[in-house]
Design an enzyme around this catalytic site. Structure first.
Site, PDB file in Angstrom:
ATOM      1  N   HIS A   1     -11.082 -12.320   7.133  1.00  0.00           N
ATOM      2  CA  HIS A   1     -11.366 -13.753   7.192  1.00  0.00           C
ATOM      3  C   HIS A   1     -11.310 -14.300   8.615  1.00  0.00           C
ATOM      4  O   HIS A   1     -11.027 -15.476   8.832  1.00  0.00           O
ATOM      5  CB  HIS A   1     -10.405 -14.524   6.290  1.00  0.00           C
ATOM      6  CG  HIS A   1     -10.669 -14.316   4.832  1.00  0.00           C
ATOM      7  ND1 HIS A   1     -11.865 -14.654   4.236  1.00  0.00           N
ATOM      8  CD2 HIS A   1      -9.897 -13.785   3.852  1.00  0.00           C
ATOM      9  CE1 HIS A   1     -11.815 -14.358   2.943  1.00  0.00           C
ATOM     10  NE2 HIS A   1     -10.637 -13.820   2.690  1.00  0.00           N
TER      11      HIS A   1
ATOM     12  N   GLU B   1      -5.186  -9.483  -5.876  1.00  0.00           N
ATOM     13  CA  GLU B   1      -5.660 -10.856  -5.690  1.00  0.00           C
ATOM     14  C   GLU B   1      -6.189 -11.519  -6.958  1.00  0.00           C
ATOM     15  O   GLU B   1      -6.684 -12.647  -6.889  1.00  0.00           O
ATOM     16  CB  GLU B   1      -6.770 -10.864  -4.627  1.00  0.00           C
ATOM     17  CG  GLU B   1      -6.365 -10.252  -3.309  1.00  0.00           C
ATOM     18  CD  GLU B   1      -7.450 -10.318  -2.262  1.00  0.00           C
ATOM     19  OE1 GLU B   1      -7.823 -11.440  -1.875  1.00  0.00           O
ATOM     20  OE2 GLU B   1      -7.944  -9.255  -1.836  1.00  0.00           O
TER      21      GLU B   1
ATOM     22  N   GLN C   1      -3.878  -4.787  -1.609  1.00  0.00           N
ATOM     23  CA  GLN C   1      -3.780  -6.224  -1.854  1.00  0.00           C
ATOM     24  C   GLN C   1      -4.257  -6.553  -3.264  1.00  0.00           C
ATOM     25  O   GLN C   1      -5.382  -6.231  -3.652  1.00  0.00           O
ATOM     26  CB  GLN C   1      -4.622  -6.980  -0.816  1.00  0.00           C
ATOM     27  CG  GLN C   1      -4.421  -8.483  -0.871  1.00  0.00           C
ATOM     28  CD  GLN C   1      -4.930  -9.172   0.386  1.00  0.00           C
ATOM     29  OE1 GLN C   1      -4.993  -8.560   1.452  1.00  0.00           O
ATOM     30  NE2 GLN C   1      -5.283 -10.431   0.262  1.00  0.00           N
TER      31      GLN C   1
ATOM     32  N   ARG D   1      -6.043  -5.443   8.742  1.00  0.00           N
ATOM     33  CA  ARG D   1      -6.711  -5.658   7.463  1.00  0.00           C
ATOM     34  C   ARG D   1      -8.219  -5.528   7.648  1.00  0.00           C
ATOM     35  O   ARG D   1      -8.852  -6.407   8.226  1.00  0.00           O
ATOM     36  CB  ARG D   1      -6.390  -7.026   6.863  1.00  0.00           C
ATOM     37  CG  ARG D   1      -7.097  -7.214   5.504  1.00  0.00           C
ATOM     38  CD  ARG D   1      -6.561  -8.368   4.694  1.00  0.00           C
ATOM     39  NE  ARG D   1      -6.996  -9.657   5.195  1.00  0.00           N
ATOM     40  CZ  ARG D   1      -6.884 -10.799   4.504  1.00  0.00           C
ATOM     41  NH1 ARG D   1      -6.338 -10.783   3.295  1.00  0.00           N
ATOM     42  NH2 ARG D   1      -7.273 -11.942   5.036  1.00  0.00           N
TER      43      ARG D   1
ATOM     44  N   ALA E   1      -3.798 -17.044  -2.168  1.00  0.00           N
ATOM     45  CA  ALA E   1      -4.945 -17.951  -2.240  1.00  0.00           C
ATOM     46  C   ALA E   1      -5.938 -17.494  -3.306  1.00  0.00           C
ATOM     47  O   ALA E   1      -6.367 -18.288  -4.167  1.00  0.00           O
ATOM     48  CB  ALA E   1      -5.628 -18.048  -0.875  1.00  0.00           C
ATOM     49  N   ASP E   2      -6.313 -16.217  -3.266  1.00  0.00           N
ATOM     50  CA  ASP E   2      -7.280 -15.725  -4.240  1.00  0.00           C
ATOM     51  C   ASP E   2      -6.687 -15.666  -5.640  1.00  0.00           C
ATOM     52  O   ASP E   2      -7.383 -15.939  -6.628  1.00  0.00           O
ATOM     53  CB  ASP E   2      -7.788 -14.345  -3.814  1.00  0.00           C
ATOM     54  CG  ASP E   2      -8.760 -14.438  -2.659  1.00  0.00           C
ATOM     55  OD1 ASP E   2      -9.911 -14.819  -2.878  1.00  0.00           O
ATOM     56  OD2 ASP E   2      -8.357 -14.132  -1.524  1.00  0.00           O
TER      57      ASP E   2
ATOM     58  N   ASP F   1      -8.926   5.681  13.489  1.00  0.00           N
ATOM     59  CA  ASP F   1      -9.223   6.426  14.707  1.00  0.00           C
ATOM     60  C   ASP F   1      -8.832   5.669  15.975  1.00  0.00           C
ATOM     61  O   ASP F   1      -8.529   6.289  16.995  1.00  0.00           O
ATOM     62  CB  ASP F   1     -10.705   6.800  14.758  1.00  0.00           C
ATOM     63  CG  ASP F   1     -11.033   8.024  13.917  1.00  0.00           C
ATOM     64  OD1 ASP F   1     -10.112   8.640  13.357  1.00  0.00           O
ATOM     65  OD2 ASP F   1     -12.231   8.370  13.821  1.00  0.00           O
TER      66      ASP F   1
END
Length: 260
Positions: free
Chosen positions: A48, A153, A151, A75, A178-179, A89
């Site tokens: 985000h 959600e 995560q 993330r 939030a989600d 990597d």
């Protein structure tokens, strides 16, 4: 040369509370500053925020792990093996994979972080993660120091936490407030009782499964309440939010002084 020790992963395994910060400023300078503020972990977000791989590389370099810096957690924008491979990597010591819905997606996330035959991570013999070939046993031991967080959600994913938590290689479960709030019908209102019930249900399922649970809580009272309830790793702020508040607060104080 050895693989750097992952203090954050070790702390989660031991159940020690970890104070975190969410970073969305996409800045190596900001990352360097917040890395030494005293946080245990800092998320470099690319889901985000307009943060791309070369920028994340600079942020990881600025947060060079030592005794005085927070452990980075990157993330990716999605639970995608190509994104995962590229961030690993360049030396991301921890990943948080968004929108993991079930045990199969959790297993896929772990697989993308493991070299064959344990997984599908592509093999490079010389990259930043192994200090450009100087860490001789990197490929054999990297998973010991690599943290994988998934995560959760949605309410459907919450209900599948027992199965998700059973997947070998999942080091923790992050609850996306939030989600999850939106999924239960309360977009933008994580404080709603139904949203809070879903969050606390997720926490209890994580506890029952023996997996550390994490959450983002920029409100101080919420963060303290989540720690008290048993969340192990809580991001207690967002860097862009702190900058927004601090700049407006100082302008307000001086406007008041001049107008008073």
């Amino acid at each position: 040369m050895q693989i750097p020790r992952n203090a954050f992963k070790k702390a989660l395994a031991e159940g020690r509370p970890q104070i975190g910060l969410w970073s969305m400023l996409c800045s190596n300078i900001a990352a360097e500053i917040i890395a030494t503020a005293g946080f245990d972990w800092v998320v470099l977000d690319t889901e985000h925020s307009p943060n791309e791989l070369p920028m994340v590389l600079q942020q990881l370099q600025a947060m060079q792990i030592d005794a005085n810096t927070a452990t980075p957690v990157v993330r990716p924008a999605w639970n995608d093996p190509i994104l995962i491979k590229r961030f690993l990597d360049i030396g991301a010591p921890n990943l948080i994979l968004p929108f993991v819905q079930d045990e199969n997606e959790a297993a896929a996330a772990v697989s993308a972080t493991r070299y064959p035959p344990k997984g599908i991570r592509g093999v490079s013999m010389s990259q930043r993660a192994n200090r450009y070939g100087l860490v001789a046993d990197y490929h054999k031991h990297v998973e010991e120091e690599l943290g994988v967080l998934v995560q959760v959600e949605t309410l459907a994913a919450v209900n599948r936490i027992p199965a998700i938590a059973k997947q070998d290689g999942v080091d923790g479960i992050f609850i996306g407030p939030a989600d999850l709030s939106a999924d239960v019908g309360h977009l933008g209102n994580a404080a709603h009782p139904e949203a809070q019930a879903a969050i606390m249900k997720a926490l209890e399922l994580c506890k029952a499964a023996g997996k550390p649970a994490g959450i983002l809580a920029p409100n101080e009272e919420d963060a303290k309440r989540y720690f008290d309830a048993g969340f192990t790793f809580v991001a207690v702020g967002v860097d862009q939010g702190l900058l927004t508040k601090a700049t407006r607060d100082i302008v307000r104080r001086f406007r008041s002084h001049l107008e008073g």
